[in-house]
Design a protein around this motif. Structure first.
Motif, PDB file in Angstrom:
ATOM      1  N   LEU A  61      -4.405  12.849 -37.527  1.00 39.19           N
ATOM      2  CA  LEU A  61      -4.908  13.376 -38.799  1.00 39.19           C
ATOM      3  C   LEU A  61      -5.095  14.887 -38.698  1.00 39.19           C
ATOM      4  N   ASN A  62      -4.519  15.613 -39.637  1.00 38.94           N
ATOM      5  CA  ASN A  62      -4.538  17.075 -39.593  1.00 38.94           C
ATOM      6  C   ASN A  62      -4.884  17.620 -40.975  1.00 38.94           C
ATOM      7  N   PRO A  63      -6.184  17.626 -41.340  1.00 40.26           N
ATOM      8  CA  PRO A  63      -6.580  18.119 -42.661  1.00 40.26           C
ATOM      9  C   PRO A  63      -6.146  19.565 -42.870  1.00 40.26           C
ATOM     10  N   GLY A  64      -5.882  19.922 -44.103  1.00 46.01           N
ATOM     11  CA  GLY A  64      -5.491  21.289 -44.408  1.00 46.01           C
ATOM     12  C   GLY A  64      -6.643  22.262 -44.212  1.00 46.01           C
ATOM     13  N   VAL A  65      -6.313  23.543 -44.258  1.00 50.59           N
ATOM     14  CA  VAL A  65      -7.311  24.594 -44.043  1.00 50.59           C
ATOM     15  C   VAL A  65      -8.447  24.488 -45.053  1.00 50.59           C
ATOM     16  N   ASP A  66      -8.114  24.198 -46.306  1.00 50.04           N
ATOM     17  CA  ASP A  66      -9.138  24.093 -47.345  1.00 50.04           C
ATOM     18  C   ASP A  66     -10.133  22.984 -47.017  1.00 50.04           C
ATOM     19  N   THR A  67      -9.621  21.860 -46.512  1.00 48.34           N
ATOM     20  CA  THR A  67     -10.501  20.743 -46.162  1.00 48.34           C
ATOM     21  C   THR A  67     -11.366  21.085 -44.954  1.00 48.34           C
ATOM     22  N   TRP A  68     -10.777  21.753 -43.958  1.00 48.79           N
ATOM     23  CA  TRP A  68     -11.561  22.171 -42.793  1.00 48.79           C
ATOM     24  C   TRP A  68     -12.682  23.111 -43.217  1.00 48.79           C
ATOM     25  N   ARG A  69     -12.379  24.020 -44.115  1.00 48.14           N
ATOM     26  CA  ARG A  69     -13.391  24.961 -44.604  1.00 48.14           C
ATOM     27  C   ARG A  69     -14.521  24.211 -45.305  1.00 48.14           C
ATOM     28  N   ALA A  70     -14.158  23.227 -46.118  1.00 49.76           N
ATOM     29  CA  ALA A  70     -15.166  22.436 -46.824  1.00 49.76           C
ATOM     30  C   ALA A  70     -16.027  21.637 -45.848  1.00 49.76           C
ATOM     31  N   LEU A  71     -15.419  21.144 -44.780  1.00 51.03           N
ATOM     32  CA  LEU A  71     -16.171  20.393 -43.777  1.00 51.03           C
ATOM     33  C   LEU A  71     -17.218  21.267 -43.092  1.00 51.03           C
ATOM     34  N   GLN A  72     -16.867  22.528 -42.821  1.00 51.81           N
ATOM     35  CA  GLN A  72     -17.830  23.426 -42.205  1.00 51.81           C
ATOM     36  C   GLN A  72     -19.023  23.652 -43.128  1.00 51.81           C
ATOM     37  N   GLY A  73     -18.750  23.818 -44.408  1.00 51.30           N
ATOM     38  CA  GLY A  73     -19.837  23.984 -45.364  1.00 51.30           C
ATOM     39  C   GLY A  73     -20.673  22.723 -45.505  1.00 51.30           C
ATOM     40  N   TYR A  74     -20.018  21.574 -45.388  1.00 54.63           N
ATOM     41  CA  TYR A  74     -20.721  20.296 -45.513  1.00 54.63           C
ATOM     42  C   TYR A  74     -21.791  20.144 -44.440  1.00 54.63           C
ATOM     43  N   ARG A  75     -21.500  20.584 -43.242  1.00 55.51           N
ATOM     44  CA  ARG A  75     -22.436  20.396 -42.132  1.00 55.51           C
ATOM     45  C   ARG A  75     -23.760  21.121 -42.363  1.00 55.51           C
ATOM     46  N   ALA A  76     -23.748  22.154 -43.196  1.00 60.21           N
ATOM     47  CA  ALA A  76     -24.974  22.908 -43.460  1.00 60.21           C
ATOM     48  C   ALA A  76     -25.767  22.337 -44.637  1.00 60.21           C
ATOM     49  N   LYS A  77     -25.215  21.343 -45.327  1.00 61.37           N
ATOM     50  CA  LYS A  77     -25.888  20.786 -46.497  1.00 61.37           C
ATOM     51  C   LYS A  77     -27.035  19.863 -46.089  1.00 61.37           C
ATOM     52  N   ARG A  78     -27.963  19.689 -47.025  1.00 62.52           N
ATOM     53  CA  ARG A  78     -29.135  18.853 -46.774  1.00 62.52           C
ATOM     54  C   ARG A  78     -28.828  17.383 -47.031  1.00 62.52           C
ATOM     55  N   ARG A  79     -29.495  16.522 -46.277  1.00 70.42           N
ATOM     56  CA  ARG A  79     -29.370  15.089 -46.492  1.00 70.42           C
ATOM     57  C   ARG A  79     -30.061  14.706 -47.806  1.00 70.42           C
ATOM     58  N   HIS A  80     -29.654  13.563 -48.337  1.00 72.37           N
ATOM     59  CA  HIS A  80     -28.550  12.717 -47.884  1.00 72.37           C
ATOM     60  C   HIS A  80     -27.250  13.283 -48.431  1.00 72.37           C
ATOM     61  N   LYS A  81     -26.200  13.212 -47.622  1.00 72.92           N
ATOM     62  CA  LYS A  81     -24.958  13.864 -47.994  1.00 72.92           C
ATOM     63  C   LYS A  81     -23.766  13.012 -47.574  1.00 72.92           C
ATOM     64  N   ALA A  82     -22.617  13.298 -48.188  1.00 73.74           N
ATOM     65  CA  ALA A  82     -21.393  12.558 -47.863  1.00 73.74           C
ATOM     66  C   ALA A  82     -20.189  13.454 -48.122  1.00 73.74           C
TER      67      ALA A  82
END
Length: 229
Positions: A133-154
């Motif tokens: 699995l090789n997500p695109g750059v846009d998805t990787w960028r979104a994943l980095q931002g996701y990690r900083a979000k507050r729970r509960h999150k998905a």
């Protein structure tokens, strides 16, 4: 809150390069091994083969067969000879060998599966592991931002570039529903349904993801109703 996929701006060029590097590294790790498990005998033969000089190829089957050809001045001839030797005596064409390594480098998983699908077309109707699995750059960028979000999150995504993330939800279940709904509403998700890739601090392991015959991907299991922790 819910945020769906958006375009990349020039301000994230540096991050995009880093994310692309991470994606390439993940794909490279997936290509370090055959798409099926090798026996101890096959692994020993593969190790010996890799020390041989010249153009070379290693063929193997999921049933334990293997053969290699090395020391040649033509990689094409090495590939043909390895396959001929490995397939010798096989009666059922579905048990034929595939090339897994050329010149000491493991063949990309996609190319290994391409051979398997040609040998046995019924394999195209079986679950397909997504270890590469090789997500695109846009998805990787979104994943980095996701990690900083507050729970509960998905975090939800699909294989076509769509993604969505939800946070500050009342429960993991609510976050999962919001992210999946926002992801599946996108145009890029019309033919490839979204799956749950992140839930609170848990992320899916690419090695456990599978593309099912109906086109869905087995992501993280959806949380039970009423689940709050």
């Amino acid at each position: 809150m819910v945020l769906a996929r958006r375009a990349i701006s020039r301000a994230v060029i540096v991050f995009a390069v880093m994310a692309a590097g991470l994606a390439m590294a993940a794909a490279a790790r997936a290509a370090d091994r055959p798409v099926f498990d090798l026996s101890e005998q096959q692994l020993s033969a593969l190790e010996r083969y890799r020390s041989e000089p010249g153009d070379k190829a290693f063929a193997a089957s999921a049933g334990g067969r293997f053969a290699s050809e090395s020391g040649l001045a033509s990689l094409t001839v090495a590939v043909r000879s390895a396959l001929q030797s490995c397939d010798a005596g096989i009666r059922d064409p579905r048990n034929r060998c595939i090339i897994v390594d050329v010149n000491g480098t493991m063949l990309d998983p996609a190319l290994q599966y391409a051979q398997i699908f040609r040998i046995d077309p019924t394999q195209t109707r079986q679950p397909l592991p997504l270890a590469d699995l090789n997500p695109g750059v846009d998805t990787w960028r979104a994943l980095q931002g996701y990690r900083a979000k507050r729970r509960h999150k998905a975090f939800a995504m699909n294989l076509g570039g769509a993604w969505a993330r939800a946070w500050d939800a009342a429960s993991p279940g609510e976050a999962a529903r919001e992210a999946l709904s926002a992801c599946n509403e996108q145009e890029r998700a019309e033919d490839t349904p979204c799956f749950l890739y992140g839930l609170d601090d848990r992320m899916a392991d690419a090695g456990d993801l599978q593309l099912m015959p109906d086109g869905t991907v087995t992501g993280l299991p959806a949380p039970r109703e009423g689940m709050s922790n």
